[in-house]
Design an enzyme around this catalytic site. Structure first.
Site, PDB file in Angstrom:
ATOM      1  N   LYS A 154       0.871  -1.270  -0.156  1.00  0.00           N
ATOM      2  CA  LYS A 154       0.189   0.057   0.094  1.00  0.00           C
ATOM      3  C   LYS A 154       0.992   1.372  -0.120  1.00  0.00           C
ATOM      4  O   LYS A 154       1.900   1.320   0.346  1.00  0.00           O
ATOM      5  CB  LYS A 154      -0.921  -0.074   1.101  1.00  0.00           C
ATOM      6  CG  LYS A 154      -2.101  -0.951   0.883  1.00  0.00           C
ATOM      7  CD  LYS A 154      -3.232  -0.840   1.942  1.00  0.00           C
ATOM      8  CE  LYS A 154      -4.353  -1.910   1.575  1.00  0.00           C
ATOM      9  NZ  LYS A 154      -5.564  -1.917   2.677  1.00  0.00           N
TER      10      LYS A 154
ATOM     11  N   ARG B  33      -3.428  -9.772   5.655  1.00  0.00           N
ATOM     12  CA  ARG B  33      -4.110  -9.830   4.048  1.00  0.00           C
ATOM     13  C   ARG B  33      -3.026  -9.357   3.104  1.00  0.00           C
ATOM     14  O   ARG B  33      -2.530  -8.254   3.557  1.00  0.00           O
ATOM     15  CB  ARG B  33      -5.135  -9.089   3.810  1.00  0.00           C
ATOM     16  CG  ARG B  33      -5.922  -9.236   2.746  1.00  0.00           C
ATOM     17  CD  ARG B  33      -7.015  -8.231   2.631  1.00  0.00           C
ATOM     18  NE  ARG B  33      -7.676  -8.016   1.238  1.00  0.00           N
ATOM     19  CZ  ARG B  33      -7.249  -7.315   0.253  1.00  0.00           C
ATOM     20  NH1 ARG B  33      -6.289  -6.538   0.620  1.00  0.00           N
ATOM     21  NH2 ARG B  33      -7.974  -7.314  -0.848  1.00  0.00           N
TER      22      ARG B  33
END
Ligand code: 7PJ
Length: 277
Positions: A221, A255
């Site tokens: 991210k 995740r």
């Protein structure tokens, strides 16, 4: 701390790795449902071989600026993949959706977890989740995917995120979701500046004290790009570092895109935690 995911009971006092299987047009270049399903199952099979306990199947891109997808389109993308993975592989299939219809369909095809970045706030979502009887992951997002990264502000990010999540817990439990079938997720990157994200990362133990197992996603991210200066394709080491911190702080489900590397990191943390001295 055990939880049952469609017939598979897991010990959530340990950290598990969830592999990301995107079924969006931009994730697999050529169209054709058969080809897409085959590729997704192949990817999931490798993730299971690499040690994933969960695979998260999603048909809606929640990237900032991504185009919305119709419910029918999402069903068409996700259903064959959920069905094929649930039938062929020994893994908990998580369905990454905010749609009541996709939750119901996913559950009927063998999914074991509902992962909703909108924390079951859409019309009919809480009722659908209750009907499936599956565990749910409630994630915090500020704003909507299209605009959430435009100057997000909080009074106090950790308190605000915790308050939102506990409000959703209250709504879900009142509607019939059992307390022991709820996971919480602070929603890294969903309406947060780099500082907000790292404050939340630092506060994961506090989040844990809300009394629900945690799921987190930081893989590749922007928050990792912001501190390393790296492009998405070069964020594996930073992603593994974020996963290692998560495991150390007691997160139950991590995740990620890169399952093999993350499983190694979790094993190192576990080896330390079980070492007697
Ligand atoms: C998350 C997610 C996350 C949960 C996405 C991406 C964006 N679900 N779905 N938590 N992120 N529960 O992977 O970059 O952080 S999509």
């Amino acid at each position: 701390m055990r939880m049952k995911f469609a017939g598979r009971e897991l010990d959530l006092s340990r950290s598990h790795v969830m592999g990301i299987v995107n079924v969006t047009p931009d994730s697999f270049s050529d169209g054709g449902q058969y080809n897409t399903t085959e590729l997704a199952v192949q990817r999931a099979r490798q993730m299971v071989a690499d040690g994933a306990t969960f695979v998260d199947v999603g048909g809606e891109s929640t990237r900032p600026g991504a185009a919305p997808v119709s419910e029918q389109e999402e069903l068409d993308r996700v259903s064959p993949v959920v069905e094929a993975i649930a039938r062929q592989l020994d893994v908990v299939v998580s369905v990454d959706t905010s749609s009541a219809a996709v939750m119901r369909e996913g559950a009927s095809l063998g999914a074991g977890l509902i992962n909703d970045v909108r924390a079951l706030q859409r019309e009919g979502a809480v009722e659908a989740a209750v009907e499936t009887g599956l565990p749910v992951c409630l994630m915090h997002m500020k704003g909507a995917p299209g605009t959430m990264q435009e100057r997000p502000e909080y009074r106090h990010v950790v308190r605000d995120v915790a308050a939102f999540l506990m409000d959703r817990v209250r709504v879900c439990e009142s509607a019939g979701v059992p307390a022991d079938q709820i996971l919480l997720d602070p929603g890294f990157g969903f309406g947060k500046s780099a500082e907000h994200n790292f404050q939340l990362l630092a506060a994961l133990e506090q989040m844990r004290m809300l009394g629900y197992p945690l799921l987190v996603g930081m893989s590749r991210k922007t928050m990792l790009g912001q501190v390393t200066g790296r492009e998405v394709s070069e964020r594996l080491p930073a992603s593994v570092a974020a996963a290692t911190i998560s495991a150390l702080k007691g997160v139950s489900v991590i995740r990620v895109h890169d399952v093999r590397e993350t499983v190694d990191a979790v094993r190192v943390v576990e080896a330390m935690q079980s070492a007697a001295y």
